[in-house]
Design a protein around this motif. Structure first.
Motif, short mmCIF file in Angstrom:
data_model
loop_
_atom_site.label_atom_id
_atom_site.label_comp_id
_atom_site.label_asym_id
_atom_site.label_seq_id
_atom_site.Cartn_x
_atom_site.Cartn_y
_atom_site.Cartn_z
N SER A 105 0.84 -1.19 0.00
CA SER A 105 0.00 0.00 0.00
C SER A 105 0.88 1.24 0.00
CB SER A 105 -0.95 0.01 1.20
OG SER A 105 -0.22 0.06 2.41
N ILE A 106 0.29 2.35 -0.43
CA ILE A 106 0.98 3.63 -0.51
C ILE A 106 0.12 4.69 0.17
CG2 ILE A 106 1.81 5.44 -2.05
CD1 ILE A 106 3.55 3.04 -2.32
N ASP A 107 0.71 5.43 1.10
CA ASP A 107 0.02 6.54 1.74
C ASP A 107 0.51 7.83 1.07
OD1 ASP A 107 -1.19 8.44 3.31
OD2 ASP A 107 -0.51 7.60 5.21
N THR A 108 -0.34 8.49 0.31
CA THR A 108 0.05 9.70 -0.42
C THR A 108 -0.04 10.95 0.44
OG1 THR A 108 -2.14 10.31 -1.25
CG2 THR A 108 -0.91 8.63 -2.49
N GLY A 109 -0.59 10.81 1.63
CA GLY A 109 -0.87 11.97 2.46
C GLY A 109 -2.29 12.48 2.27
N HIS A 110 -2.92 12.06 1.18
CA HIS A 110 -4.31 12.44 0.89
C HIS A 110 -5.18 11.20 0.68
CE1 HIS A 110 -2.82 16.51 0.32
NE2 HIS A 110 -1.89 16.02 -0.48
N ALA A 111 -4.55 10.08 0.35
CA ALA A 111 -5.29 8.84 0.10
C ALA A 111 -4.37 7.67 0.40
CB ALA A 111 -5.77 8.78 -1.35
N ARG A 112 -4.98 6.55 0.73
CA ARG A 112 -4.21 5.32 0.91
C ARG A 112 -4.53 4.40 -0.26
NH1 ARG A 112 -0.95 3.84 4.68
NH2 ARG A 112 -0.33 1.67 4.91
N LEU A 113 -3.52 4.13 -1.08
CA LEU A 113 -3.70 3.34 -2.28
C LEU A 113 -3.20 1.92 -2.05
CD1 LEU A 113 -2.36 5.93 -4.89
CD2 LEU A 113 -4.65 5.74 -3.91
N GLN A 114 -3.91 0.95 -2.59
CA GLN A 114 -3.52 -0.44 -2.43
C GLN A 114 -3.01 -1.02 -3.74
OE1 GLN A 114 -6.90 -3.21 -1.89
NE2 GLN A 114 -8.24 -1.43 -2.18
N LEU A 115 -2.09 -1.94 -3.63
CA LEU A 115 -1.55 -2.62 -4.80
C LEU A 115 -2.62 -3.52 -5.38
CD1 LEU A 115 0.89 -3.30 -6.63
CD2 LEU A 115 1.49 -5.10 -4.98
N CYS A 116 -3.02 -3.21 -6.61
CA CYS A 116 -4.10 -3.96 -7.25
C CYS A 116 -3.59 -5.00 -8.23
CB CYS A 116 -5.04 -2.99 -7.96
SG CYS A 116 -5.92 -1.90 -6.83
N GLY A 117 -2.32 -5.04 -8.48
CA GLY A 117 -1.76 -6.04 -9.36
C GLY A 117 -0.32 -5.71 -9.69
N SER A 118 0.44 -6.71 -10.06
CA SER A 118 1.85 -6.50 -10.40
C SER A 118 2.23 -7.45 -11.52
CB SER A 118 2.74 -6.73 -9.17
OG SER A 118 2.54 -8.02 -8.63
N VAL A 119 3.26 -7.07 -12.24
CA VAL A 119 3.70 -7.85 -13.39
C VAL A 119 5.21 -7.70 -13.54
CG1 VAL A 119 3.33 -5.95 -15.02
CG2 VAL A 119 3.25 -8.30 -15.85
N THR A 120 5.85 -8.76 -14.03
CA THR A 120 7.28 -8.72 -14.32
C THR A 120 7.49 -8.07 -15.68
OG1 THR A 120 7.65 -10.74 -13.04
CG2 THR A 120 9.37 -10.11 -14.61
N LEU A 121 8.41 -7.12 -15.75
CA LEU A 121 8.72 -6.43 -16.99
C LEU A 121 9.93 -7.09 -17.66
CD1 LEU A 121 8.42 -2.74 -15.77
CD2 LEU A 121 6.67 -4.11 -16.93
N ARG A 122 9.75 -7.51 -18.89
CA ARG A 122 10.84 -8.14 -19.64
C ARG A 122 10.93 -7.50 -21.02
NH1 ARG A 122 12.58 -12.83 -17.17
NH2 ARG A 122 11.17 -13.65 -15.56
N ALA A 123 12.13 -7.20 -21.45
CA ALA A 123 12.36 -6.68 -22.79
C ALA A 123 12.24 -7.82 -23.78
CB ALA A 123 13.75 -6.04 -22.88
N LEU A 124 11.31 -7.66 -24.75
CA LEU A 124 11.05 -8.68 -25.76
C LEU A 124 10.76 -10.04 -25.14
CD1 LEU A 124 13.75 -7.72 -28.40
CD2 LEU A 124 11.36 -7.03 -28.31
N GLY A 125 10.24 -10.02 -23.92
CA GLY A 125 9.89 -11.26 -23.25
C GLY A 125 11.07 -12.05 -22.73
#
Length: 216
Positions: free
Chosen positions: A32-52
């Protein structure tokens, strides 16, 4: 060669010069991330690969509520796109890739109308070491910010149209073709990727069902 092909070549060139990646894991993305105005939750993640092939980081999308994913380009919700680098990143390369992706999603007139805010963001990219996290954050009434390891490096403001910066990853021509399908949840699969024109006339291609879920 089109913009996307050039972007991938630039990534490969960057990675070939970057050496071995750190032992950074997707679980190192904060839940989660606290921006000081809102608390945001991680809604998904992905591995980044160049050309797979070559892993260069992990990306995560943060929202107040994950069901709001279909509004990621509308400027109506607080949101953050984060990249946790597993290799050194060159600021010039990051800037060029961002500019190319924006050009793929906006016509010249629409892009010019947002140039002050978008240039503020792209100019903020700098050489960033592996293990660092680059955050692009949008909040309604506060606009766009860029942070590196939680420190603000650019406060660019802008109105709700500034959220169009997220078209780099979630627009009609995303930097990674699979990104909208994998982040963050089935809600995003029903979103309408936009290609920005002036006057407005969004093109809304269909998106494949999402697959990755938080922690996957």
């Amino acid at each position: 060669m089109n913009h996307k092909g050039m972007q991938h070549l630039l990534i490969i060139a960057l990675l070939l010069c970057a050496g071995t990646s750190l032992a950074v894991d997707k679980s190192d993305l904060p839940h989660s991330i606290d921006t000081g105005h809102a608390r945001l939750q991680l809604c998904g993640s992905v591995t980044l690969r160049a050309l797979g092939l070559i892993k260069f980081g992990y990306a995560g999308l943060y929202l107040d509520q994950c069901a709001q994913a279909d509004a990621v380009l509308q400027g109506s919700v607080a949101q953050q796109y984060s990249v946790l680098l597993t290799r050194d990143a060159e600021g010039e390369r990051l800037r060029d890739m961002a500019l190319d992706s924006l050009a793929d999603n906006f016509d010249q007139q629409a892009l010019a109308a947002r140039s002050e805010v978008f240039n503020c963001m792209t100019d903020a990219y700098a050489n960033t070491p592996e293990g660092s996290r680059i955050d692009v954050r949008f909040e309604p009434a506060r606009g766009l910010r860029m942070l590196v390891d939680d420190a603000v490096v650019a406060d660019c403001g802008g109105d709700d149209e500034a959220a169009g910066y997220f078209s780099i990853w979630f627009g009609a021509e995303p930097f990674h073709d699979t990104m909208p399908d994998q982040l963050p949840s089935p809600a995003l699969a029903h979103a309408a990727p936009r290609h920005y024109h002036a006057p407005p006339g969004p093109h809304r291609p269909s998106a494949a069902p999402a697959q990755n879920q938080p922690g996957s």
